[in-house]
Motif scaffolding. Structure first.
Motif, short mmCIF file in Angstrom:
data_model
loop_
_atom_site.label_atom_id
_atom_site.label_comp_id
_atom_site.label_asym_id
_atom_site.label_seq_id
_atom_site.Cartn_x
_atom_site.Cartn_y
_atom_site.Cartn_z
N ASN A 11 1.02 -1.18 -0.41
CA ASN A 11 0.28 -0.53 -0.67
C ASN A 11 1.28 1.00 0.18
O ASN A 11 1.92 1.92 1.39
CB ASN A 11 -1.18 0.21 0.67
N LYS A 13 0.14 4.08 -0.44
CA LYS A 13 -0.86 5.22 0.39
C LYS A 13 -0.90 6.67 -0.61
O LYS A 13 -0.10 6.45 -1.65
CB LYS A 13 -0.46 5.76 1.73
N HIS A 98 -10.08 0.79 5.34
CA HIS A 98 -8.66 1.51 5.81
C HIS A 98 -8.56 2.35 7.21
O HIS A 98 -9.36 3.20 7.00
CB HIS A 98 -7.79 1.82 4.72
N GLU A 170 -5.02 -4.85 10.88
CA GLU A 170 -3.81 -3.29 11.28
C GLU A 170 -4.86 -2.71 12.33
O GLU A 170 -5.53 -1.91 12.28
CB GLU A 170 -4.23 -2.98 9.46
N ILE A 175 0.14 0.93 12.82
CA ILE A 175 0.41 1.66 11.31
C ILE A 175 1.36 2.72 11.79
O ILE A 175 1.35 3.56 12.18
CB ILE A 175 -0.92 1.93 10.46
N GLY A 176 2.54 2.58 10.52
CA GLY A 176 3.05 3.52 10.10
C GLY A 176 4.50 4.25 11.77
O GLY A 176 4.87 4.86 11.92
N SER A 216 3.22 -1.70 10.25
CA SER A 216 4.17 -1.82 10.77
C SER A 216 5.37 -3.22 9.76
O SER A 216 6.51 -3.54 10.88
CB SER A 216 5.03 -1.44 12.52
N LEU A 235 0.01 -6.78 4.70
CA LEU A 235 -0.13 -5.16 4.17
C LEU A 235 0.53 -5.02 4.82
O LEU A 235 0.36 -3.96 5.67
CB LEU A 235 -2.07 -5.23 4.80
N GLY A 237 2.68 -1.06 4.16
CA GLY A 237 2.77 0.43 4.30
C GLY A 237 4.46 0.96 3.82
O GLY A 237 4.90 0.76 3.11
N GLY A 238 4.90 1.19 4.56
CA GLY A 238 6.08 1.88 4.78
C GLY A 238 7.22 1.45 3.93
O GLY A 238 7.83 1.77 2.77
P1 PGA Z 1 2.44 0.29 7.34
O1 PGA Z 1 1.55 0.08 7.19
O2 PGA Z 1 3.49 -1.00 7.12
O3 PGA Z 1 3.80 1.83 7.04
O4 PGA Z 1 2.67 0.80 9.05
C1 PGA Z 1 0.39 -0.35 6.96
C2 PGA Z 1 -0.81 0.08 6.87
O5 PGA Z 1 -1.52 1.31 6.91
O6 PGA Z 1 -1.83 -0.99 5.16
#
Ligand code: PGA
Length: 262
Positions: A11, A13, A98, A170, A175-176, A216, A235, A237-238
Motif C-alpha cells: 500500500n 498510500k 483503511h 491492522e 500503522i506507520g 509496521s 498489508l 505500507g512504509g
Molecule cells: P505501515 O502501514 O506498514 O507503514 O505500518 C500499513 C498500512 O497502513 O496498510
C-alpha cells in the motif's frame, strides 16, 4: 486443509511520484519472477499512477489494486473514483475501510459496507481493513471493536461473495509507528476474526478468506509473523516503498508457504 499461498499487499498510500513508482514496480516485478509460484502479490499505487504501474508490472503476475473507491456507482461526486472506472483500468483489488480513511475522512462502518458491496458487484476483490486503537486495546476491547467493524462491513453480503474477500487486521497503533503487534497478539486477533467469519457464514465459505496482518511489517519482522499459520500474508505500507525491503517480505512469505506445505 491445504495451506494457501500468502498474499502480500504493498500500500503505497499518497507517496512518491510517477517515475519513482514505475521504477519501484519494475524492481518488485523482477524480484517476484523467481518466487511467483509460492506467493501472491498486489500493489496499491495512488490513483493517477495505476495505468503506468500496471504497464510496469506487465505479465509479472503481481496484481493491481486501488486504495479506495466510491460507494456510489457514478454521478455527481466530485473527486471520487468509481469501482467500474477502476475495473476499466485493469484494477483487480481495492482496499476498503483503511483506518486512515476511517480516521481522516470519517468513514463509518455503514459507508465501508456500501463500498464493499459496490466493489464486489463490479467484480473487484476487496481488501477490508479492520483494527482497534491503542485506547481500545488497553481497555480490553480489541476483539469487540474488530468484530463490530467486520460485522458492519459485511452486512447483507452473501456467503458466495467471500471468495472475493481478504481481511487485513491492522491495529491502528501499529500503522506507520514502527511498533508492530507481536506475532502472538496478531495471531490471536486473526483467530477471533476467523471464528467470527465462521459464525456469520459457515466454515467452507469463510475458508476462502485470507486474513492478513498490517502495521509496521518490515523485512526483519516478517518471518516471525509468517511463522504463525493464522497470519496468511501482510498489508505493507512504509516498507513497500523500498524495493529491496518489499522483495524480502515477498521472499519470506514464499518461504513460509513452502514450509507450511511441508
Ligand atoms: P505501515 O502501514 O506498514 O507503514 O505500518 C500499513 C498500512 O497502513 O496498510
Amino acid at each position: 486443509m491445504h495451506p494457501r499461498r500468502l498474499l502480500i499487499g504493498g500500500n503505497w498510500k499518497m507517496n512518491g511520484d510517477l517515475a519513482g513508482g514505475v521504477e519501484l514496480a519494475e524492481a518488485v516485478a523482477a524480484a517476484f519472477e523467481p518466487i511467483r509460484t509460492n506467493v501472491d502479490a498486489v500493489i496499491f499505487p495512488p490513483f493517477p499512477y495505476l495505468q503506468s504501474v500496471a504497464r510496469a508490472l506487465g505479465h509479472s503476475g503481481i496484481e493491481l489494486g486501488a486504495q479506495d473507491c466510491s460507494a456510489k456507482p457514478n454521478g455527481a461526486r466530485t473527486g471520487e473514483v468509481s469501482a467500474s472506472m477502476l475495473v476499466d483500468l485493469g484494477v483487480q483489488h481495492v482496499i476498503i475501510g483503511h483506518s486512515e480513511r476511517r480516521q481522516f475522512h470519517h468513514e463509518t462502518d455503514r459507508l465501508v459496507c456500501e463500498k464493499v458491496h459496490v466493489a464486489m458487484e463490479n467484480g473487484l476483490k476487496v481488501m477490508l481493513c479492520v483494527g482497534e486503537t491503542w485506547e481500545e486495546r488497553s481497555a480490553g476491547r480489541a476483539v469487540e471493536v474488530v468484530q463490530k467493524q467486520l460485522r458492519g462491513a459485511l452486512e447483507g453480503l452473501q456467503g458466495d461473495r467471500l471468495a472475493a474477500l481478504t481481511v487485513a487486521y491492522e491495529p491502528v497503533w501499529a500503522i506507520g509507528t514502527g511498533k508492530s503487534a507481536t506475532p502472538k497478539d496478531a495471531a490471536e486477533a486473526h483467530e477471533a476474526i476467523r471464528r467470527d467469519l465462521e459464525h456469520l457464514y459457515d466454515r467452507s465459505s469463510s475458508a476462502a478468506v485470507r486474513i492478513l496482518y498490517g502495521g509496521s511489517v518490515n523485512a526483519a519482522n516478517a518471518p516471525s509473523l509468517f511463522a504463525h499459520l493464522e497470519i496468511e500474508g501482510a498489508l505493507v505500507g512504509g516498507a513497500s516503498l523500498k524495493g529491496a525491503d518489499f522483495a524480502s517480505i515477498l521472499g519470506s512469505a514464499a518461504t513460509a508457504f513452502k514450509g507450511r506445505r511441508g
